[in-house]
Write an enzyme that holds these catalytic residues in place. Structure first.
Site, PDB file in Angstrom:
ATOM      1  N   PHE A 100       0.817  -1.225   0.000  1.00 58.49           N
ATOM      2  CA  PHE A 100       0.000   0.000   0.000  1.00 58.49           C
ATOM      3  C   PHE A 100       0.845   1.267   0.000  1.00 58.49           C
ATOM      4  O   PHE A 100       0.371   2.322  -0.392  1.00 58.49           O
ATOM      5  CB  PHE A 100      -0.932   0.003   1.231  1.00 58.49           C
ATOM      6  CG  PHE A 100      -0.239   0.449   2.499  1.00 58.49           C
ATOM      7  CD1 PHE A 100      -0.088   1.803   2.799  1.00 58.49           C
ATOM      8  CD2 PHE A 100       0.293  -0.471   3.396  1.00 58.49           C
ATOM      9  CE1 PHE A 100       0.574   2.212   3.956  1.00 58.49           C
ATOM     10  CE2 PHE A 100       0.960  -0.068   4.542  1.00 58.49           C
ATOM     11  CZ  PHE A 100       1.097   1.277   4.821  1.00 58.49           C
ATOM     12  N   GLU A 138      -4.980  -3.860  -1.859  1.00 57.67           N
ATOM     13  CA  GLU A 138      -6.432  -3.653  -1.808  1.00 57.67           C
ATOM     14  C   GLU A 138      -6.788  -2.448  -0.942  1.00 57.67           C
ATOM     15  O   GLU A 138      -7.939  -2.038  -0.873  1.00 57.67           O
ATOM     16  CB  GLU A 138      -7.141  -4.917  -1.312  1.00 57.67           C
ATOM     17  CG  GLU A 138      -6.794  -5.372   0.108  1.00 57.67           C
ATOM     18  CD  GLU A 138      -5.505  -6.213   0.184  1.00 57.67           C
ATOM     19  OE1 GLU A 138      -4.527  -5.882  -0.507  1.00 57.67           O
ATOM     20  OE2 GLU A 138      -5.508  -7.186   0.962  1.00 57.67           O
ATOM     21  N   ARG A 139      -5.752  -1.874  -0.248  1.00 56.73           N
ATOM     22  CA  ARG A 139      -6.067  -0.764   0.645  1.00 56.73           C
ATOM     23  C   ARG A 139      -6.082   0.585  -0.074  1.00 56.73           C
ATOM     24  O   ARG A 139      -6.763   1.503   0.343  1.00 56.73           O
ATOM     25  CB  ARG A 139      -5.086  -0.749   1.812  1.00 56.73           C
ATOM     26  CG  ARG A 139      -5.402  -1.882   2.772  1.00 56.73           C
ATOM     27  CD  ARG A 139      -4.507  -1.857   3.968  1.00 56.73           C
ATOM     28  NE  ARG A 139      -3.400  -2.767   3.800  1.00 56.73           N
ATOM     29  CZ  ARG A 139      -2.404  -2.894   4.674  1.00 56.73           C
ATOM     30  NH1 ARG A 139      -2.387  -2.161   5.751  1.00 56.73           N
ATOM     31  NH2 ARG A 139      -1.446  -3.755   4.459  1.00 56.73           N
ATOM     32  N   SER A 170       5.443  -6.968   3.225  1.00 53.23           N
ATOM     33  CA  SER A 170       6.027  -7.297   4.532  1.00 53.23           C
ATOM     34  C   SER A 170       6.781  -8.631   4.461  1.00 53.23           C
ATOM     35  O   SER A 170       6.505  -9.473   3.594  1.00 53.23           O
ATOM     36  CB  SER A 170       4.924  -7.368   5.584  1.00 53.23           C
ATOM     37  OG  SER A 170       4.001  -8.370   5.233  1.00 53.23           O
ATOM     38  N   CYS A 205       9.601   1.652   3.484  1.00 53.64           N
ATOM     39  CA  CYS A 205      10.496   0.545   3.834  1.00 53.64           C
ATOM     40  C   CYS A 205      11.921   1.034   4.014  1.00 53.64           C
ATOM     41  O   CYS A 205      12.760   0.322   4.536  1.00 53.64           O
ATOM     42  CB  CYS A 205      10.452  -0.534   2.763  1.00 53.64           C
ATOM     43  SG  CYS A 205      11.188   0.000   1.238  1.00 53.64           S
ATOM     44  N   LYS A 234      -1.259  -7.342  -9.232  1.00 51.54           N
ATOM     45  CA  LYS A 234      -2.195  -7.483  -8.106  1.00 51.54           C
ATOM     46  C   LYS A 234      -1.790  -6.415  -7.095  1.00 51.54           C
ATOM     47  O   LYS A 234      -0.865  -6.597  -6.307  1.00 51.54           O
ATOM     48  CB  LYS A 234      -2.068  -8.897  -7.516  1.00 51.54           C
ATOM     49  CG  LYS A 234      -3.284  -9.405  -6.774  1.00 51.54           C
ATOM     50  CD  LYS A 234      -3.790  -8.524  -5.665  1.00 51.54           C
ATOM     51  CE  LYS A 234      -2.961  -8.583  -4.409  1.00 51.54           C
ATOM     52  NZ  LYS A 234      -3.351  -7.546  -3.408  1.00 51.54           N
ATOM     53  N   GLU A 249       9.219  -4.550  12.947  1.00 53.76           N
ATOM     54  CA  GLU A 249       9.008  -3.363  12.110  1.00 53.76           C
ATOM     55  C   GLU A 249       7.713  -2.694  12.575  1.00 53.76           C
ATOM     56  O   GLU A 249       6.655  -3.334  12.594  1.00 53.76           O
ATOM     57  CB  GLU A 249       8.873  -3.801  10.648  1.00 53.76           C
ATOM     58  CG  GLU A 249       8.699  -2.635   9.696  1.00 53.76           C
ATOM     59  CD  GLU A 249       8.489  -3.081   8.247  1.00 53.76           C
ATOM     60  OE1 GLU A 249       7.783  -4.086   8.013  1.00 53.76           O
ATOM     61  OE2 GLU A 249       9.004  -2.400   7.355  1.00 53.76           O
TER      62      GLU A 249
HETATM   63  P1  NAD Z   1       1.605  -6.625   3.026  1.00 54.70           P
HETATM   64  O1  NAD Z   1       2.648  -7.674   3.095  1.00 54.70           O
HETATM   65  O2  NAD Z   1       0.513  -6.642   4.021  1.00 54.70           O
HETATM   66  O3  NAD Z   1       0.897  -6.647   1.588  1.00 54.70           O
HETATM   67  C1  NAD Z   1       1.640  -6.708   0.394  1.00 54.70           C
HETATM   68  C2  NAD Z   1       0.817  -7.468  -0.639  1.00 54.70           C
HETATM   69  O4  NAD Z   1       0.602  -8.793  -0.167  1.00 54.70           O
HETATM   70  C3  NAD Z   1      -0.537  -6.852  -0.904  1.00 54.70           C
HETATM   71  O5  NAD Z   1      -0.788  -6.863  -2.278  1.00 54.70           O
HETATM   72  C4  NAD Z   1      -1.493  -7.747  -0.145  1.00 54.70           C
HETATM   73  O6  NAD Z   1      -2.750  -7.868  -0.759  1.00 54.70           O
HETATM   74  C5  NAD Z   1      -0.784  -9.098  -0.149  1.00 54.70           C
HETATM   75  N1  NAD Z   1      -1.076  -9.887   1.053  1.00 54.70           N
HETATM   76  C6  NAD Z   1      -1.344  -9.424   2.300  1.00 54.70           C
HETATM   77  N2  NAD Z   1      -1.568 -10.444   3.143  1.00 54.70           N
HETATM   78  C7  NAD Z   1      -1.450 -11.578   2.429  1.00 54.70           C
HETATM   79  C8  NAD Z   1      -1.558 -12.970   2.749  1.00 54.70           C
HETATM   80  N3  NAD Z   1      -1.841 -13.382   3.983  1.00 54.70           N
HETATM   81  N4  NAD Z   1      -1.359 -13.858   1.768  1.00 54.70           N
HETATM   82  C9  NAD Z   1      -1.056 -13.463   0.524  1.00 54.70           C
HETATM   83  N5  NAD Z   1      -0.957 -12.162   0.159  1.00 54.70           N
HETATM   84  C10 NAD Z   1      -1.136 -11.226   1.103  1.00 54.70           C
HETATM   85  O7  NAD Z   1       2.383  -5.218   3.048  1.00 54.70           O
HETATM   86  P2  NAD Z   1       1.751  -3.771   3.162  1.00 54.70           P
HETATM   87  O8  NAD Z   1       1.250  -3.574   4.552  1.00 54.70           O
HETATM   88  O9  NAD Z   1       0.842  -3.496   2.023  1.00 54.70           O
HETATM   89  O10 NAD Z   1       3.056  -2.883   2.942  1.00 54.70           O
HETATM   90  C11 NAD Z   1       3.932  -2.556   3.973  1.00 54.70           C
HETATM   91  C12 NAD Z   1       5.090  -3.527   4.050  1.00 54.70           C
HETATM   92  O11 NAD Z   1       5.766  -3.558   2.802  1.00 54.70           O
HETATM   93  C13 NAD Z   1       6.135  -3.130   5.065  1.00 54.70           C
HETATM   94  O12 NAD Z   1       6.575  -4.292   5.719  1.00 54.70           O
HETATM   95  C14 NAD Z   1       7.244  -2.522   4.233  1.00 54.70           C
HETATM   96  O13 NAD Z   1       8.528  -2.575   4.817  1.00 54.70           O
HETATM   97  C15 NAD Z   1       7.165  -3.368   3.020  1.00 54.70           C
HETATM   98  N6  NAD Z   1       7.755  -2.712   1.862  1.00 54.70           N
HETATM   99  C16 NAD Z   1       8.965  -3.186   1.431  1.00 54.70           C
HETATM  100  C17 NAD Z   1       9.580  -2.562   0.367  1.00 54.70           C
HETATM  101  C18 NAD Z   1      10.905  -3.049  -0.131  1.00 54.70           C
HETATM  102  O14 NAD Z   1      11.290  -2.645  -1.197  1.00 54.70           O
HETATM  103  N7  NAD Z   1      11.610  -3.916   0.581  1.00 54.70           N
HETATM  104  C19 NAD Z   1       8.969  -1.482  -0.283  1.00 54.70           C
HETATM  105  C20 NAD Z   1       7.731  -1.059   0.171  1.00 54.70           C
HETATM  106  C21 NAD Z   1       7.131  -1.684   1.249  1.00 54.70           C
END
Ligand code: NAD
Length: 498
Positions: free
Chosen positions: A149, A176-177, A226, A281, A173, A383
């Site tokens: 998101f 969704e937020r 994450s 991140c 994909k 985190e």
């Molecule tokens: P998230 O992991 O909750 O979601 C990321 C994606 O995974 C979304 O598209 C979501 O729909 C999907 N997802 C969520 N739960 C899932 C599940 N149980 N099974 C399968 N798919 C699932 O992350 P977020 O909250 O949207 O974003 C924040 C996180 O992303 C933080 O941890 C941040 O550090 C990380 N991030 C990392 C980078 C990087 O380059 N390393 C860059 C941006 C964000």
């Protein structure tokens, strides 16, 4: 009510799942729309559309694919403000911060516009009698992206321009937020002239992600999110035979050496810790001052500034940061602060319970500064992903390096110092993928690649830049003999120049 739909084969569709999820304006807490949630059927339709488009798109000369990126650059520049407003409406970040996101995305588009150079193969004459060898990089087929998101435009645009420029077709994909930005990204590509089916968008949550990971028609998956989900995506995607790069979470430390310019270090920590409400991140979430004197000076400088942070909705030109993404994120961040306090850390500035006049329903957390954090505390290990800066006081430089190297995450880090020896040693010894020297958020420019170490990246490739060319293509090497008229006879030993 606005309904955000999938885009498959160039057309909007609600799909067949019948499931939806509310989308909020984080500044007011009010529902602003509803996103459809796809599953296996929608992913399959998107893959079929992408497969149908692949033959023509992959046969389009790289020069023409590059021209599309040049056109996209013009479209994005013309619609910058609209892109930024779309980001902020569902994410909550300030308008200036959202414009910065667009600028960084544009850099990737510009790099992708040079795809002819990046795809250039190599050639060796006379590797054997009348034998030459050349290699080239060919696209993989249909590739997918799963995005978080916090950068709803930039992270999809870290992936799509490079994947498409390399000749692949794409299924995205998005989060969704804040899903509207993804549909706007599609619209930008469409305006730039992208043929239908080359880029498809399937909205959804876990169901859509699992369908992507299991679909035999998808050759590769880029994930950003994450760490627990990154690990899951990597494991399940690889088990299904796909190439996977999965970028995960972070806990980024900044060392402040006693010789650092303290005002410069404090400025850097304010921007890197609280910009975008800490939902980056590459945010600095742990300040590591060396020695008690440095720590006292730093906390004295930071505390009044954190307390005076200007917080407001995206259209407030004075705002330095906005709300966090959801009510659940706010509650989780506040619980982390409470846990730190219980573990014995000192909450110097407390952002819990913030209410903004006229925006009482918004998902606000004020800037928070926590001193006396120690490596055994949960608040240090996990985190937080919010506007919370921890101060962990280190005895000396070696202890600070050891601390960072032992942390499970290795996304970004920085050192602030005037000592070239220390800076050089730090850059070499630190077990982190992206390192800043007097630069608090060392996100590489698009001509380099982005990626962390340890549990911040699963897979062997960073994202965008030269690594993306390797990730989104596979190597083919052709060994040819001309003229064909030479008869060497049947050779039963392994071919060599002997
Ligand atoms: P998230 O992991 O909750 O979601 C990321 C994606 O995974 C979304 O598209 C979501 O729909 C999907 N997802 C969520 N739960 C899932 C599940 N149980 N099974 C399968 N798919 C699932 O992350 P977020 O909250 O949207 O974003 C924040 C996180 O992303 C933080 O941890 C941040 O550090 C990380 N991030 C990392 C980078 C990087 O380059 N390393 C860059 C941006 C964000």
């Amino acid at each position: 009510m606005k309904i955000i739909k999938h885009i498959i084969g160039g057309k909007e569709t609600a799909g067949t799942s019948g499931k939806t999820q509310p989308v909020y304006n984080p500044s007011t807490g009010e529902q602003s729309g509803e996103v459809v949630l796809g599953g296996a059927a929608e992913v399959d339709a998107a893959v079929q559309a992408a497969q149908a488009a692949f033959a023509d798109w992959s046969a389009t000369p790289p020069a023409k694919r590059a021209r599309l990126m040049f056109a996209l650059r013009e479209v994005m520049n013309a619609r910058r403000d609209e892109i930024a407003r779309t980001i902020s409406a569902e994410h909550g970040k300030t308008h200036g911060d959202a414009l910065g996101e667009v600028t960084r995305a544009l850099e990737v588009v510009e790099f992708a516009a040079g795809i002819q150079s990046h795809l250039k193969g190599s050639f060796s004459r006379d590797v054997g009698p009348q034998i030459d060898t050349c290699d080239e990089r060919q696209p993989l087929g249909v590739v997918a992206g799963i995005t978080p998101f916090n950068f709803p435009s930039m992270v999809p645009l870290w992936m799509i321009p490079m994947a498409l420029a390399c000749g692949n077709t794409f299924v995205l994909k998005p989060s969704e937020r804040d899903p509207s930005s993804a549909n706007l990204v599609f619209d930008l590509f469409k305006q730039a002239g992208l043929p239908d089916g080359v880029l498809n968008i399937v909205h959804g949550g876990k169901g859509a992600v699992d369908a992507v990971l299991d679909h035999p028609g998808i050759a590769a998956v880029s994930f950003v999110g994450s760490t627990p989900i990154a690990e899951y995506v990597y494991t399940r995607g690889c088990a299904a035979g796909k190439r996977v790069q999965a970028l995960g979470g972070a806990k980024n430390h900044m060392i402040i050496m006693p010789d650092a310019d303290m005002d410069q270090a404090a400025d850097a920590l304010m921007g890197a810790g609280f910009g975008s409400a800490g939902e980056r991140c590459m945010a600095i979430s742990v300040a590591v001052p060396i020695g008690e004197k440095t720590a006292d000076m730093l906390v004295d400088k930071l505390a009044p500034r954190v307390a005076a942070l200007k917080i407001g909705p995206p259209d407030d030109p004075e705002a330095e940061m906005g709300p966090v993404i959801t009510a659940a994120a706010r509650d989780r961040i506040e619980a982390c602060i409470a846990a730190g306090e219980k573990e014995g850390a000192k909450v110097v500035v407390d952002g819990r319970g913030l209410k903004l006049q006229g925006y009482e329903g918004g998902f606000w957390v004020g800037g928070t500064l926590i001193d006396g954090v120690t490596p055994d505390m949960e608040i240090y290990r996990t985190e937080i992903f919010g506007p919370v800066l921890s101060v962990l006081r280190a005895r000396d430089y070696d202890q600070a390096v050891d601390l960072i190297n032992k942390h499970e995450y290795g996304n970004g880090t920085a050192i602030f110092t005037r000592d070239g020896d220390a800076a050089r040693d730090f850059a070499k010894r630190i077990q982190v993928g992206m390192v800043g020297v007097n630069v608090p958020i060392p996100v590489p420019v698009a001509t380099h690649s982005f990626g962390g170490w340890k549990r911040s990246l699963f897979g062997s490739h960073g994202i965008y830049g030269p690594e993306a060319v390797h990730f989104y293509t596979r190597l083919k090497t052709v060994t040819a003999r001309w003229p064909t008229g030479i008869r060497a006879g049947a050779q039963f030993t392994f071919p060599s120049m002997e």
